[in-house]
Design an enzyme around this catalytic site. Structure first.
Site, PDB file in Angstrom:
ATOM      1  N   GLU A  12       0.904  -1.023  -0.018  1.00 12.41           N
ATOM      2  CA  GLU A  12       0.083  -0.289  -0.052  1.00 12.41           C
ATOM      3  C   GLU A  12       0.537   1.237  -0.366  1.00 12.41           C
ATOM      4  O   GLU A  12       0.172   2.959  -0.391  1.00 12.41           O
ATOM      5  CB  GLU A  12      -0.985  -0.145   1.496  1.00 12.41           C
ATOM      6  CG  GLU A  12      -2.205  -0.658   1.260  1.00 12.41           C
ATOM      7  CD  GLU A  12      -2.944  -1.590   2.322  1.00 12.41           C
ATOM      8  OE1 GLU A  12      -4.060  -1.655   2.344  1.00 12.41           O
ATOM      9  OE2 GLU A  12      -2.496  -1.262   3.650  1.00 12.41           O
ATOM     10  N   ASP A 196     -11.619  -6.036  -2.895  1.00 15.79           N
ATOM     11  CA  ASP A 196     -12.440  -7.131  -3.453  1.00 15.79           C
ATOM     12  C   ASP A 196     -13.937  -6.928  -2.446  1.00 15.79           C
ATOM     13  O   ASP A 196     -13.987  -5.809  -2.568  1.00 15.79           O
ATOM     14  CB  ASP A 196     -11.740  -8.331  -2.419  1.00 15.79           C
ATOM     15  CG  ASP A 196     -11.625  -7.535  -0.563  1.00 15.79           C
ATOM     16  OD1 ASP A 196     -10.296  -7.344  -0.728  1.00 15.79           O
ATOM     17  OD2 ASP A 196     -12.343  -7.928  -0.747  1.00 15.79           O
TER      18      ASP A 196
HETATM   19  C1  4EZ Z   1      -7.198  -4.650   5.704  1.00 18.31           C
HETATM   20  N1  4EZ Z   1      -6.682  -5.128   4.242  1.00 18.31           N
HETATM   21  C2  4EZ Z   1      -6.047  -6.015   4.526  1.00 18.31           C
HETATM   22  C3  4EZ Z   1      -5.718  -7.227   4.541  1.00 18.31           C
HETATM   23  C4  4EZ Z   1      -5.673  -8.714   4.230  1.00 18.31           C
HETATM   24  C5  4EZ Z   1      -3.846 -10.729   3.709  1.00 18.31           C
HETATM   25  C6  4EZ Z   1      -2.601 -11.158   3.599  1.00 18.31           C
HETATM   26  C7  4EZ Z   1      -7.846  -5.099   3.471  1.00 18.31           C
HETATM   27  C8  4EZ Z   1      -8.837  -5.404   3.262  1.00 18.31           C
HETATM   28  C9  4EZ Z   1      -9.588  -6.077   4.080  1.00 18.31           C
HETATM   29  N2  4EZ Z   1      -9.562  -5.920   5.482  1.00 18.31           N
HETATM   30  C10 4EZ Z   1      -9.025  -5.423   1.951  1.00 18.31           C
HETATM   31  N3  4EZ Z   1      -9.823  -6.858   1.884  1.00 18.31           N
HETATM   32  C11 4EZ Z   1     -10.323  -6.514   3.130  1.00 18.31           C
HETATM   33  C12 4EZ Z   1     -11.253  -7.465   3.333  1.00 18.31           C
HETATM   34  N4  4EZ Z   1     -12.053  -8.116   3.147  1.00 18.31           N
HETATM   35  N5  4EZ Z   1     -11.970  -8.215   4.910  1.00 18.31           N
HETATM   36  C13 4EZ Z   1     -11.263  -6.409   5.822  1.00 18.31           C
HETATM   37  O1  4EZ Z   1      -6.898  -3.324   6.349  1.00 18.31           O
HETATM   38  C14 4EZ Z   1      -4.038  -8.750   4.330  1.00 18.31           C
END
Ligand code: 4EZ
Length: 228
Positions: A12, A196
């Site tokens: 990010e 997503d």
């Molecule tokens: C958290 N970030 C995701 C981190 C995931 C995996 C290795 C954003 C995010 C998110 N958070 C994008 N999509 C999400 C979702 N469906 N649920 C929670 O800030 C790391």
């Protein structure tokens, strides 16, 4: 002005680190802080690591140790609102913690005594962001972002969060930054590009779109800084 730019994951913040030159790295509290200058501003960048606790630590450090006078978050999020598609930008007008639950005592979800269910973001930064979006012809949605220590990959959970908090998107750090900045009286701005839809495809989509959506968010942050 001292401007902090915060993300959760390296992906990010990477587009911003690539953009700036002459970066000084300062290590503190098991993390790296990247200092640079841009126009007349001092900039300090960091990624916190994922989740509310790390985001709280990093936001507090950015303000108390690095003297940040404004905190801009750049990153990705899961969409709740049907209007938000992968790559779309959303800025938080308010943020809630969807996993905070002392409802056993009759309190609403997201509430603890002396706290607030929803913390509002800075009005001036919101206004500025819409001005920037209009000027560039970029679509920028404004809504509620819900934060919790969960990667949400279930329509059921996502819909519950949407209904309970009136949330349009969800992620894992925004409300922490809001709590810190509200308590320390520092204006903040939470921007996310959708990676997503927080449903059964979320894990796959997140991997696929993390980098491209992170860039969309980072590019907008750069445009905002031009106007600060
Ligand atoms: C958290 N970030 C995701 C981190 C995931 C995996 C290795 C954003 C995010 C998110 N958070 C994008 N999509 C999400 C979702 N469906 N649920 C929670 O800030 C790391």
């Amino acid at each position: 002005m001292i401007i902090a730019i915060l993300g959760a994951m390296q992906e990010e913040i990477e587009p911003l680190l690539d953009y700036f030159d002459d970066i000084e790295v300062v290590e503190f509290a098991k993390n790296k802080y990247y200092k640079t200058k841009y126009n007349s501003h001092d900039i300090v960048l960091a990624y916190s690591k994922i989740g509310k606790v790390f985001a709280t630590l990093t936001a507090t450090t950015l303000i108390e140790k690095f003297g940040a006078e404004v905190v801009l978050f750049s990153g990705v999020a899961g969409a709740i609102s049907e209007d938000l598609k992968i790559g779309d930008l959303i800025v938080a007008k308010g943020l809630s913690q969807h996993d905070l639950d002392i409802t056993a005592f009759g309190h609403p979800y997201g509430y603890v005594p002396e706290g607030e269910v929803c913390i509002n973001a800075d009005k001036d930064l919101l206004e500025l962001s819409h001005k920037v979006a209009d000027e560039l012809g970029i679509e920028l949605k404004e809504g509620i972002i819900a934060t919790g220590d969960q990667f949400v990959a279930s329509s059921e959970r996502k819909n519950w969060i949407g209904e309970t908090f009136g949330a349009d998107a969800l992620e894992m750090e925004g409300a922490s930054v809001a709590v810190v900045c509200d308590a320390l009286d520092v204006p903040f701005f939470i921007l996310r590009a959708i990676s997503d839809s927080a449903d059964m495809d979320a894990g796959f989509d997140f991997d696929e779109f993390l980098k491209s959506s992170a860039k969309v968010s980072a590019n907008f942050i750069l445009k905002m800084i031009e106007k600060l």
